[in-house]
Design a protein around this motif. Structure first.
Motif, mmCIF file in Angstrom:
data_model
loop_
_atom_site.group_PDB
_atom_site.id
_atom_site.type_symbol
_atom_site.label_atom_id
_atom_site.label_comp_id
_atom_site.label_asym_id
_atom_site.label_seq_id
_atom_site.Cartn_x
_atom_site.Cartn_y
_atom_site.Cartn_z
ATOM 1 N N SER A 3 0.838 -1.203 0.000
ATOM 2 C CA SER A 3 0.000 0.000 0.000
ATOM 3 C C SER A 3 0.871 1.250 0.000
ATOM 4 C CB SER A 3 -0.979 -0.001 1.174
ATOM 5 O OG SER A 3 -0.310 0.214 2.371
ATOM 6 N N LEU A 28 1.898 1.584 -3.711
ATOM 7 C CA LEU A 28 0.808 1.992 -4.611
ATOM 8 C C LEU A 28 0.442 3.455 -4.431
ATOM 9 C CD1 LEU A 28 -1.564 -1.100 -4.450
ATOM 10 C CD2 LEU A 28 -0.123 -0.425 -6.342
ATOM 11 N N THR A 29 0.677 4.011 -3.231
ATOM 12 C CA THR A 29 0.368 5.424 -3.035
ATOM 13 C C THR A 29 1.628 6.276 -3.165
ATOM 14 O OG1 THR A 29 0.657 5.121 -0.665
ATOM 15 C CG2 THR A 29 -1.587 5.033 -1.495
ATOM 16 N N VAL A 55 1.391 6.924 1.894
ATOM 17 C CA VAL A 55 0.797 6.225 3.024
ATOM 18 C C VAL A 55 1.829 5.277 3.602
ATOM 19 C CG1 VAL A 55 -0.980 4.595 3.725
ATOM 20 C CG2 VAL A 55 -1.518 6.364 2.058
ATOM 21 N N PHE A 58 -7.116 -2.296 -5.347
ATOM 22 C CA PHE A 58 -6.155 -1.215 -5.149
ATOM 23 C C PHE A 58 -6.533 -0.404 -3.905
ATOM 24 C CE2 PHE A 58 -4.919 3.206 -5.704
ATOM 25 C CZ PHE A 58 -3.641 3.161 -6.225
ATOM 26 N N ILE A 100 -6.555 -2.635 -0.499
ATOM 27 C CA ILE A 100 -5.241 -2.897 0.104
ATOM 28 C C ILE A 100 -4.775 -1.687 0.913
ATOM 29 C CG2 ILE A 100 -2.813 -2.850 -0.659
ATOM 30 C CD1 ILE A 100 -3.831 -5.663 -0.211
ATOM 31 N N ILE A 101 -5.017 -0.500 0.382
ATOM 32 C CA ILE A 101 -4.603 0.717 1.080
ATOM 33 C C ILE A 101 -5.451 0.941 2.332
ATOM 34 C CG2 ILE A 101 -4.427 3.226 0.880
ATOM 35 C CD1 ILE A 101 -3.844 2.651 -2.173
ATOM 36 N N GLY A 151 -4.740 -1.657 5.093
ATOM 37 C CA GLY A 151 -3.459 -1.348 5.716
ATOM 38 C C GLY A 151 -3.604 -0.213 6.721
ATOM 39 N N ILE A 170 -5.379 9.535 4.065
ATOM 40 C CA ILE A 170 -5.045 8.353 3.281
ATOM 41 C C ILE A 170 -6.117 8.107 2.217
ATOM 42 C CG2 ILE A 170 -4.807 5.841 3.406
ATOM 43 C CD1 ILE A 170 -3.496 6.239 6.143
ATOM 44 N N ALA A 209 -5.494 7.994 -1.861
ATOM 45 C CA ALA A 209 -5.804 6.776 -2.608
ATOM 46 C C ALA A 209 -6.868 7.033 -3.655
ATOM 47 C CB ALA A 209 -6.257 5.672 -1.647
#
Lengths: 280, 315
Positions: A270, A273-274, A278, B194, B197-198, B201, B236, B240
């Motif tokens: 994560s 991907l950011t 993050v 996508f 997952i963020i 987490g 966050i 995202a």
């Protein structure tokens, strides 16, 4: 209400209904598509869908005989690996500067690098096509390599920058008092210390490069430089319609290595991907 | 940017003192010290300028011509006046906003719901792998999965008929909203992971003690989520969703493989519009004008939303 519960969601039944149904949505299409890879052509495009396949190895035979899968695989691997190497060579010093030095315009340069990630491929598709046409690089794996590197450079730079920001300054200060120069510090302290970030960036860049479709479609105008991603779209047209069993098979051939790579960097996913925004 | 490249050139001209940078212990001139970060960041910036600035300028130049294969004839702002009156162009903009907006909302809601229900589950590691799977397929492969499921294999129609939701075979490409729905389903299926997952987490990274304390006060999980977790996750979520939103506006592969803009242009996105004008109809000048307009929109969005998101995302 007062009983102690161990997890999110008050009601276990509701929780598992939701989780199991989403798991089915994720997995069932994949399993069904896997069976498509083992069906004869006649059983795929039919008025009434057939759920239980008569197993056949048609698709394997097709791939083995008249489809140069080795060439497309080689193109994919070469273009993707080359682009990741270019990215790391350019991004590591850039990330080091953005994370560790005070200089005029640092914010703007950092954001400019990030903003290239916002650009739709279609915006530059026409000019890029003419650019590579003029320098005679159409239909070449080298052109794809250069483009993939450009697409992912911002991502790789920002991920590595984020990991470098986390490295305690004391490490460098100690090295500096021992007389180490800036490049020594980059090479001997920063790079080893943020290796997880570098690997994460490389894996995510590789996945995006494997997936790239639009530029590859335009630049590889004959099939000589096709990658796996675009070669798939080549199973269409002609008198046969779409050759789904071959497409399914190739999808899974590409899926396996990506799955392994992602499991490798799962903890950092994560954050990667950011682009490091993050801290996962 | 211009002053930067000038400065970079100056840096190159001063390569001689800069060479001193490479020796570790020699005392360096103040200029060399000042130039050092620019030398580090320079190659990456120049590479990106070559691949963004040149195409940008080229597109602006080419958009002033009517291009017929090798003949360029001067058109001034003709392409722009035509494009502003072009219903297809505005439709493509609208479609991108409609399809993208619906996709993004659905993905965000689903990802958040699933993340909330699984982040404290004992099997969370297993769930994570399962929910990640769709993202690991090549987008072109995913487009074929759904093309087959909706159109060619009629699987979805068959399933709908068996539960009584449809009375006969649905022709997904015949209706505006059904065709858009197929694109939305494909995008949601592939890219919800996508966001998931963020989000998961972020939820797992929360301080458990705050939750424990709230729970001992008798707060329910959902109220903890709304009042504690969600506000904490805000930056966050913004980052995202912004990143996902940017990618959605560039949607091309699914359109190219699944619908090709049918029916009647209802699923033509901006990217597909530029592709069709340029590489199908060979109106390169026109396609470049559309690219320039799209670039302007992108710059505005990048400078406002994205810049702010990444500033606040430094959590």
């Amino acid at each position: 209400m007062a009983s102690v519960r161990k997890s999110g969601g008050d009601n276990l039944l509701v929780r598992y209904i939701i989780l199991v149904s989403w798991a089915l949505v994720c997995v069932v299409p994949i399993l069904w598509f896997l069976t498509i890879g083992f069906r004869p052509r006649t059983e795929i495009i039919v008025p009434e869908p057939i759920y239980w396949p008569t197993w056949s190895l048609d698709a394997w035979r097709l791939l083995a005989s008249d489809w140069p899968i080795a060439l497309y695989l080689r193109n994919s691997i070469l273009a993707v690996a080359g682009s990741v190497v270019i990215d790391l060579v350019l991004a590591i010093p850039a990330a080091f500067a953005l994370a560790r030095y005070e200089f005029k315009g640092r914010e703007d340069i950092g954001f400019y690098i990030l903003s290239t990630r916002m650009m739709a491929p279609a915006i530059v598709a026409v000019p890029i096509f003419f650019l590579f046409k003029n320098i005679g690089l159409l239909d070449s794996v080298w052109a794809l390599m250069l483009i993939y590197a450009a697409i992912n450079l911002s991502l790789v730079t920002w991920i590595i920058r984020s990991y470098m920001l986390d490295i305690p300054k004391e490490l460098e200060d100690a090295a500096r008092t021992d007389g180490a120069g800036d490049l020594t510090i980059l090479w001997e302290i920063m790079i080893p210390a943020c290796l997880p970030g570098i690997i994460t960036a490389a894996v995510i860049a590789a996945i995006f490069a494997i997936n790239e479709f639009l530029f590859t479609l335009l630049i590889a105008s004959t099939s000589k430089a096709y990658t796996m991603s675009v070669a798939l779209a080549n199973f269409t047209g002609g008198s046969d319609g779409v050759i789904y069993n071959a497409i399914a098979l190739v999808s899974f051939i590409a899926f396996a290595p990506i799955l392994i790579l992602v499991i490798l960097i799962q903890k950092h996913l994560s954050r990667g991907l950011t682009m490091g925004a993050v801290k996962g | 940017m211009a002053h930067l490249s000038q400065r970079l050139e100056k840096g190159a001209a001063k390569a001689a003192p800069a060479a001193a940078v490479y020796s570790a212990r020699r005392p360096r001139s103040a200029t060399a010290k000042k130039m050092f970060p620019y030398l580090l960041v320079g190659p990456a910036v120049l590479y990106l300028l070559a691949i963004t600035l040149y195409p940008g300028l080229f597109a602006m130049y080419q958009s002033l011509f009517v291009v017929k294969f090798v003949n360029w004839s001067w058109a001034g702002l003709g392409n722009y006046t035509r494009i502003i009156q072009d219903r297809e162009f505005w439709a493509a903009l609208g479609n991108t906003a409609i399809i993208g907006g619906l996709s993004l909302s659905l993905q965000t809601i689903i990802a958040m719901t699933v993340a909330f229900f699984c982040y404290r589950d004992p099997f969370v590691r297993g769930w994570r792998i399962v929910f990640l799977m769709p993202m690991l397929f090549m987008p072109s492969a995913v487009a074929f999965i759904w093309k087959l499921a909706f159109n060619d294999g009629r699987v979805i129609s068959d399933l709908l008929m068996s539960v009584g939701l449809a009375s006969n075979n649905v022709d997904w490409l015949s209706s505006v909203w059904l065709a858009r729905l197929t694109l939305i389903v494909a995008d949601v299926w592939q890219w919800t992971p996508f966001l998931f997952i963020i989000f998961v987490g972020a939820l797992q990274g929360q301080d458990e003690e705050i939750e424990e304390a709230a729970r001992l006060d008798g707060a329910s999980w959902s109220s903890i989520f709304w009042n504690i977790s969600l506000p904490m996750m805000r930056p966050i979520i913004v980052v995202a969703v912004t990143l996902r939103g940017i990618d959605i506006t560039t949607m091309f592969t699914n359109v190219y493989i699944m619908t090709q803009g049918t029916p009647g242009g209802a699923t033509e996105t901006m990217s597909y519009f530029i592709y069709r004008q340029g590489f199908r109809m060979f109106n390169f000048g026109y396609a470049s004008a559309a690219s320039v307009l799209m670039l302007l929109i992108t710059i505005v969005i990048a400078q406002t939303i994205v810049r702010r998101a990444f500033k606040s995302g430094k959590s």
